[in-house]
Write a protein that holds these residues in place. Structure first.
Motif, mmCIF file in Angstrom:
data_model
loop_
_atom_site.group_PDB
_atom_site.id
_atom_site.type_symbol
_atom_site.label_atom_id
_atom_site.label_comp_id
_atom_site.label_asym_id
_atom_site.label_seq_id
_atom_site.Cartn_x
_atom_site.Cartn_y
_atom_site.Cartn_z
ATOM 1 N N ILE A 18 29.376 24.612 37.011
ATOM 2 C CA ILE A 18 29.379 25.441 35.806
ATOM 3 C C ILE A 18 30.618 26.319 35.866
ATOM 4 C CG2 ILE A 18 28.192 27.252 34.513
ATOM 5 C CD1 ILE A 18 25.562 26.241 35.723
ATOM 6 N N HIS A 19 31.429 26.273 34.832
ATOM 7 C CA HIS A 19 32.612 27.127 34.713
ATOM 8 C C HIS A 19 32.169 28.411 34.034
ATOM 9 C CE1 HIS A 19 35.437 23.892 35.799
ATOM 10 N NE2 HIS A 19 34.504 23.126 35.251
ATOM 11 N N ILE A 20 32.553 29.544 34.616
ATOM 12 C CA ILE A 20 32.136 30.836 34.074
ATOM 13 C C ILE A 20 33.324 31.795 34.028
ATOM 14 C CG2 ILE A 20 29.730 30.581 34.793
ATOM 15 C CD1 ILE A 20 30.339 32.386 37.193
ATOM 16 N N GLY A 21 33.173 32.863 33.246
ATOM 17 C CA GLY A 21 34.239 33.848 33.098
ATOM 18 C C GLY A 21 34.002 35.118 33.894
ATOM 19 N N ALA A 22 33.161 35.061 34.901
ATOM 20 C CA ALA A 22 32.866 36.222 35.745
ATOM 21 C C ALA A 22 32.994 35.832 37.213
ATOM 22 C CB ALA A 22 31.452 36.726 35.473
ATOM 23 N N ARG A 23 33.465 36.754 38.023
ATOM 24 C CA ARG A 23 33.542 36.500 39.472
ATOM 25 C C ARG A 23 32.339 37.088 40.205
ATOM 26 N NH1 ARG A 23 38.461 34.491 41.313
ATOM 27 N NH2 ARG A 23 40.168 34.687 39.855
ATOM 28 N N LEU A 57 27.624 24.601 41.912
ATOM 29 C CA LEU A 57 28.996 25.055 42.116
ATOM 30 C C LEU A 57 29.422 25.834 40.879
ATOM 31 C CD1 LEU A 57 31.742 25.068 43.614
ATOM 32 C CD2 LEU A 57 32.213 22.870 42.492
ATOM 33 N N PHE A 58 29.803 27.084 41.061
ATOM 34 C CA PHE A 58 30.316 27.923 39.981
ATOM 35 C C PHE A 58 31.814 28.039 40.146
ATOM 36 C CE2 PHE A 58 25.895 29.199 40.313
ATOM 37 C CZ PHE A 58 25.508 29.293 38.986
ATOM 38 N N LYS A 59 32.543 27.784 39.054
ATOM 39 C CA LYS A 59 34.008 27.857 39.068
ATOM 40 C C LYS A 59 34.471 28.887 38.055
ATOM 41 C CE LYS A 59 34.877 23.126 40.522
ATOM 42 N NZ LYS A 59 35.722 21.953 40.292
ATOM 43 N N PHE A 60 35.334 29.805 38.508
ATOM 44 C CA PHE A 60 35.874 30.828 37.612
ATOM 45 C C PHE A 60 36.922 30.221 36.705
ATOM 46 C CE2 PHE A 60 39.115 34.040 36.637
ATOM 47 C CZ PHE A 60 38.330 34.942 35.932
ATOM 48 N N ARG A 61 36.842 30.582 35.419
ATOM 49 C CA ARG A 61 37.855 30.177 34.441
ATOM 50 C C ARG A 61 38.244 31.394 33.629
ATOM 51 N NH1 ARG A 61 36.134 25.191 30.976
ATOM 52 N NH2 ARG A 61 36.708 26.572 29.280
ATOM 53 N N ALA A 62 39.507 31.792 33.737
ATOM 54 C CA ALA A 62 39.994 33.021 33.106
ATOM 55 C C ALA A 62 39.927 32.992 31.580
ATOM 56 C CB ALA A 62 41.418 33.301 33.560
ATOM 57 N N ASP A 67 30.382 36.521 29.668
ATOM 58 C CA ASP A 67 29.096 36.013 29.206
ATOM 59 C C ASP A 67 29.192 34.600 28.615
ATOM 60 O OD1 ASP A 67 30.489 36.645 26.919
ATOM 61 O OD2 ASP A 67 28.857 37.742 25.977
ATOM 62 N N GLU A 68 30.223 33.847 29.019
ATOM 63 C CA GLU A 68 30.405 32.476 28.537
ATOM 64 C C GLU A 68 30.361 31.496 29.701
ATOM 65 O OE1 GLU A 68 33.178 32.635 24.630
ATOM 66 O OE2 GLU A 68 34.218 32.947 26.527
ATOM 67 N N SER A 69 29.981 30.277 29.381
ATOM 68 C CA SER A 69 29.948 29.229 30.395
ATOM 69 C C SER A 69 30.359 27.901 29.770
ATOM 70 C CB SER A 69 28.550 29.098 30.986
ATOM 71 O OG SER A 69 27.629 28.652 30.004
ATOM 72 N N ASP A 70 30.771 26.991 30.619
ATOM 73 C CA ASP A 70 31.066 25.618 30.230
ATOM 74 C C ASP A 70 30.430 24.736 31.288
ATOM 75 O OD1 ASP A 70 32.040 23.233 29.248
ATOM 76 O OD2 ASP A 70 34.096 23.568 29.937
ATOM 77 N N PRO A 71 29.353 24.036 30.953
ATOM 78 C CA PRO A 71 28.820 23.819 29.611
ATOM 79 C C PRO A 71 28.189 25.092 29.032
ATOM 80 C CG PRO A 71 27.371 22.815 31.232
ATOM 81 C CD PRO A 71 28.585 23.322 31.971
ATOM 82 N N ALA A 72 28.196 25.143 27.714
ATOM 83 C CA ALA A 72 27.639 26.302 27.011
ATOM 84 C C ALA A 72 26.131 26.367 27.244
ATOM 85 C CB ALA A 72 27.944 26.186 25.526
#
Length: 82
Positions: A18-23, A57-62, A67-72
Motif C-alpha cells: 500500500i502506497h501512503i502519504g504518511a511516514r 508492505l507500506f511504501k511512502f509516496r510524496a 490521508d490518501e492511499s494507493d490503492p484508494a
C-alpha cells in the motif's frame, strides 16, 4: 497535545503493498471486526516498512496526502464516539 491525527490504514483487499502519504501511521490489518492490534509504525527516513502483524508492505509516496492511499480506500477512520 498533538496538532495532527495519526492516520490509520487497513488492508481489506489483501494487497501486497500500500502506497501512503504518511511516514507515521497506524496499521489495523483489516477493518473491524477483523482487525489485528492497532500498531504504530514509523518509517523514519526510510521509504517503506512492513507491519509485524499482517506483513503488509507500506511504501511512502510524496505525491499522496497523509490521508490518501494507493490503492484508494485503505484509510480507516475511527468511528466517532456516540
Amino acid at each position: 497535545m498533538a496538532d495532527h491525527a495519526i492516520p490509520h490504514f487497513a488492508n481489506d483487499a489483501g494487497v501486497s503493498a500500500i502506497h501512503i502519504g504518511a511516514r507515521e501511521f497506524m496499521c489495523v490489518g483489516a477493518k473491524p471486526p477483523f482487525d489485528h492490534p492497532h500498531v504504530f509504525l514509523d518509517m523514519g527516513d526510510e521509504a517503506e516498512i512492513i507491519c509485524p502483524y499482517c506483513s503488509t508492505l507500506f511504501k511512502f509516496r510524496a505525491d499522496l496526502h497523509a490521508d490518501e492511499s494507493d490503492p484508494a480506500g485503505c484509510l480507516w477512520k475511527t468511528p466517532a464516539a456516540a
